[in-house]
Design an enzyme around this catalytic site. Sequence first.
Site, PDB file in Angstrom:
ATOM      1  N   ILE A 138      36.903  19.869  54.755  1.00  0.00           N
ATOM      2  CA  ILE A 138      37.166  20.849  53.697  1.00  0.00           C
ATOM      3  C   ILE A 138      35.989  20.831  52.723  1.00  0.00           C
ATOM      4  O   ILE A 138      35.654  19.795  52.150  1.00  0.00           O
ATOM      5  CB  ILE A 138      38.473  20.526  52.953  1.00  0.00           C
ATOM      6  CG1 ILE A 138      39.639  20.349  53.942  1.00  0.00           C
ATOM      7  CG2 ILE A 138      38.772  21.634  51.949  1.00  0.00           C
ATOM      8  CD1 ILE A 138      39.890  21.529  54.861  1.00  0.00           C
ATOM      9  N   LYS A 139      35.360  21.988  52.553  1.00  0.00           N
ATOM     10  CA  LYS A 139      34.193  22.080  51.665  1.00  0.00           C
ATOM     11  C   LYS A 139      34.642  22.263  50.220  1.00  0.00           C
ATOM     12  O   LYS A 139      35.369  23.200  49.898  1.00  0.00           O
ATOM     13  CB  LYS A 139      33.290  23.255  52.069  1.00  0.00           C
ATOM     14  CG  LYS A 139      32.477  22.992  53.320  1.00  0.00           C
ATOM     15  CD  LYS A 139      31.647  24.198  53.718  1.00  0.00           C
ATOM     16  CE  LYS A 139      30.382  24.329  52.929  1.00  0.00           C
ATOM     17  NZ  LYS A 139      29.504  25.397  53.484  1.00  0.00           N
ATOM     18  N   ILE A 140      34.181  21.358  49.373  1.00  0.00           N
ATOM     19  CA  ILE A 140      34.498  21.386  47.950  1.00  0.00           C
ATOM     20  C   ILE A 140      33.188  21.361  47.171  1.00  0.00           C
ATOM     21  O   ILE A 140      32.323  20.518  47.439  1.00  0.00           O
ATOM     22  CB  ILE A 140      35.372  20.183  47.553  1.00  0.00           C
ATOM     23  CG1 ILE A 140      36.732  20.256  48.268  1.00  0.00           C
ATOM     24  CG2 ILE A 140      35.552  20.114  46.040  1.00  0.00           C
ATOM     25  CD1 ILE A 140      37.636  19.057  48.000  1.00  0.00           C
TER      26      ILE A 140
END
Length: 368
Positions: A138-140
């Site tokens: 998950i890209k944060i």
Amino acid sequence: MSDRLQALADAGVSIWLDDLSRERIETGNLAELTKERSVVGVTTNPTIFAGAIANGERYDEQVRRLVAEGRSVDEVIFELTTEDVRNACDVLAPLAGTSAGDGRVSIEVEPDLAQDTEGTIASARALFKAVDRSNVLIKIPATQAGLSAITTVIGEGISVNVTLIFSEERYRAVMDAYLAGLERAKEAGLDLSSIQSVASFFVSRVDTEVDARLEKIGTPEALELRGKAAIANAQIAYGAYAEVVGSERWRALAEAGANVQRPLWASTGVKNPDYPDTLYVTDLVVGGTVNTMPEKTLEAFADHGEVRGDVVTGREDEGRAVLARLEEVGVDFADVLVALETEGVEKFVKSWDELVATVRGQMEQANA
């Protein structure tokens, strides 16, 4: 198989493709790239999805069905993108579980949550649950709000690709957030070996911003420094990484089974045609890192890229010398970094808006 890309992989650089589409998945192109181009991971963003959806008929049936169900545009985007990422995860699954932590596919949280910690956490949880694959990242974004979110979701066992990192200071904060998350996960009794993370340090945008300032200054000393800031900044970042993985804090986590958070060189497509088109690959070769490339850069390296061994380790001082020279000729590098993060978040949101407009258009066609 490209000998040049294989040489890059043999040097310890994991090659990830910065692109994804349903066509790539369903035609077998993505699987072919893993065999013929040494691709072992995929990164995505809303602009990539917008292009795929606008140019591909393979989404039409799903869009029509979702429209018939009365879904909103945000819900349609969620269903389309998570399905693509889920299927890409399946293609790359045979590569997952390696010691290098490859076989991963990244999907971003909603960009308008970049300054919203709780919203980012909720979005990360929803994406992780919907994709339902252990090899998803998950890209944060590495905003101040994002740092707390990173610690929380890592602590829950969700693997993360931290994006939009431009400065050594912020990178150190990202690494601290990751370690704090691992410590929480350890306290909760989670299996640390199941948690993966990369830290996406942006490269080419640094030269774009600095070069513009150097050209405005216009002196011979300033112009001589064009094209040097991005690599120097990355060298400094790698020095910070080496320091952290050499710390007692990291060693304690590693002994408990934790995986290192690998540096990922992002934004490696060359934007200045005067520079070699493989610059941000060739000059950033070091084992244990990831380089995520647009296909154009991937093919350029396959054709004429060079691997000259480790060209990053131990060059932090060289990088600092370049930044010192930038300050001497009148470039405020701290201001450059602030501008890049601000612009990065703005592009993040603009990219999402582009995806929303694209999907809304497809929904209207489905209703016609």
